[in-house]
Design a protein around this motif. Structure first.
Motif, mmCIF file in Angstrom:
data_model
loop_
_atom_site.group_PDB
_atom_site.id
_atom_site.type_symbol
_atom_site.label_atom_id
_atom_site.label_comp_id
_atom_site.label_asym_id
_atom_site.label_seq_id
_atom_site.Cartn_x
_atom_site.Cartn_y
_atom_site.Cartn_z
ATOM 1 N N ALA A 44 -4.207 -5.404 -11.393
ATOM 2 C CA ALA A 44 -3.150 -4.484 -10.972
ATOM 3 C C ALA A 44 -3.458 -3.856 -9.619
ATOM 4 C CB ALA A 44 -2.950 -3.401 -12.024
ATOM 5 N N TYR A 45 -4.725 -3.628 -9.333
ATOM 6 C CA TYR A 45 -5.115 -2.974 -8.078
ATOM 7 C C TYR A 45 -4.841 -3.826 -6.845
ATOM 8 C CZ TYR A 45 -7.369 0.708 -10.784
ATOM 9 O OH TYR A 45 -7.602 1.752 -11.636
ATOM 10 N N THR A 46 -4.848 -5.153 -6.971
ATOM 11 C CA THR A 46 -4.579 -6.006 -5.817
ATOM 12 C C THR A 46 -3.089 -6.303 -5.657
ATOM 13 O OG1 THR A 46 -4.931 -8.061 -7.055
ATOM 14 C CG2 THR A 46 -6.835 -7.129 -5.894
ATOM 15 N N GLU A 47 -2.314 -6.129 -6.711
ATOM 16 C CA GLU A 47 -0.896 -6.463 -6.649
ATOM 17 C C GLU A 47 0.027 -5.258 -6.545
ATOM 18 O OE1 GLU A 47 0.484 -9.639 -9.072
ATOM 19 O OE2 GLU A 47 -1.540 -10.425 -9.346
ATOM 20 N N PHE A 48 -0.498 -4.049 -6.826
ATOM 21 C CA PHE A 48 0.325 -2.843 -6.804
ATOM 22 C C PHE A 48 -0.424 -1.696 -6.149
ATOM 23 C CE2 PHE A 48 1.676 -5.416 -10.355
ATOM 24 C CZ PHE A 48 3.047 -5.450 -10.202
ATOM 25 N N ASP A 49 0.328 -0.776 -5.560
ATOM 26 C CA ASP A 49 -0.244 0.433 -4.966
ATOM 27 C C ASP A 49 -0.418 1.449 -6.093
ATOM 28 O OD1 ASP A 49 -0.888 2.762 -3.633
ATOM 29 O OD2 ASP A 49 0.589 2.471 -2.047
ATOM 30 N N ILE A 50 -1.550 1.385 -6.763
ATOM 31 C CA ILE A 50 -1.812 2.220 -7.944
ATOM 32 C C ILE A 50 -1.790 3.701 -7.589
ATOM 33 C CG2 ILE A 50 -3.472 2.749 -9.783
ATOM 34 C CD1 ILE A 50 -2.034 0.011 -10.078
ATOM 35 N N ASP A 51 -2.302 4.076 -6.425
ATOM 36 C CA ASP A 51 -2.290 5.484 -6.022
ATOM 37 C C ASP A 51 -0.865 6.012 -5.882
ATOM 38 O OD1 ASP A 51 -5.064 5.708 -5.998
ATOM 39 O OD2 ASP A 51 -5.215 5.125 -3.894
ATOM 40 N N ALA A 52 0.010 5.227 -5.268
ATOM 41 C CA ALA A 52 1.402 5.642 -5.115
ATOM 42 C C ALA A 52 2.095 5.741 -6.469
ATOM 43 C CB ALA A 52 2.148 4.674 -4.208
ATOM 44 N N ILE A 53 1.788 4.808 -7.360
ATOM 45 C CA ILE A 53 2.372 4.837 -8.706
ATOM 46 C C ILE A 53 1.915 6.082 -9.446
ATOM 47 C CG2 ILE A 53 2.441 3.691 -10.954
ATOM 48 C CD1 ILE A 53 2.163 1.010 -9.370
ATOM 49 N N GLN A 54 0.612 6.380 -9.408
ATOM 50 C CA GLN A 54 0.104 7.518 -10.172
ATOM 51 C C GLN A 54 0.672 8.839 -9.678
ATOM 52 O OE1 GLN A 54 -2.220 10.187 -9.753
ATOM 53 N NE2 GLN A 54 -2.743 9.835 -7.629
ATOM 54 N N GLU A 55 0.951 8.938 -8.374
ATOM 55 C CA GLU A 55 1.534 10.169 -7.842
ATOM 56 C C GLU A 55 2.907 10.452 -8.426
ATOM 57 O OE1 GLU A 55 1.457 9.994 -3.582
ATOM 58 O OE2 GLU A 55 -0.736 10.063 -3.518
ATOM 59 N N ARG A 56 3.638 9.399 -8.773
ATOM 60 C CA ARG A 56 4.995 9.565 -9.323
ATOM 61 C C ARG A 56 5.043 9.523 -10.836
ATOM 62 N NH1 ARG A 56 8.671 5.420 -6.334
ATOM 63 N NH2 ARG A 56 10.238 6.447 -7.613
ATOM 64 N N VAL A 57 4.030 8.936 -11.468
ATOM 65 C CA VAL A 57 4.065 8.712 -12.915
ATOM 66 C C VAL A 57 3.284 9.752 -13.704
ATOM 67 C CG1 VAL A 57 3.282 7.093 -14.709
ATOM 68 C CG2 VAL A 57 4.498 6.241 -12.718
ATOM 69 N N LEU A 58 2.161 10.207 -13.171
ATOM 70 C CA LEU A 58 1.296 11.117 -13.916
ATOM 71 C C LEU A 58 1.467 12.549 -13.457
ATOM 72 C CD1 LEU A 58 -1.993 9.022 -13.924
ATOM 73 C CD2 LEU A 58 -0.242 9.141 -15.711
ATOM 74 N N GLY A 59 1.312 13.461 -14.411
ATOM 75 C CA GLY A 59 1.384 14.871 -14.080
ATOM 76 C C GLY A 59 0.317 15.641 -14.825
#
Length: 79
Positions: A28-43
């Motif tokens: 997942a780390y090479t195919e997706f921007d995990i940091d950008a996803i976590q900023e919008r998904v996790l709280g």
């Protein structure tokens, strides 16, 4: 009630990386921007972290943060 995690790294792994890699994605780390996803998904949730979006919103956010260009990436729905 949402699952909560005491560390951000555990929340990222359990709520973002695991669902993405449950499909055809190997890393997942090479195919997706995990940091950008976590900023919008996790709280923040109390003393920890939790997913703050619906499954439909999650997969939309994941698709918006694809790094792999030109190759369709199959991801599994959480429904």
């Amino acid at each position: 009630m949402a699952q909560t995690y005491s560390t951000l790294s555990e929340a990222i792994y359990r709520e973002i990386v695991e669902p993405i890699e449950a499909g055809d994605v190997q890393d997942a780390y090479t195919e997706f921007d995990i940091d950008a996803i976590q900023e919008r998904v996790l709280g923040d949730y109390g003393d920890g972290f939790a997913c703050k979006v619906t499954p439909e919103e999650f997969w939309e956010i994941v698709e918006e943060n694809t790094l792999t260009l030109g190759t369709p990436v199959k991801i599994r729905s959480m429904s």
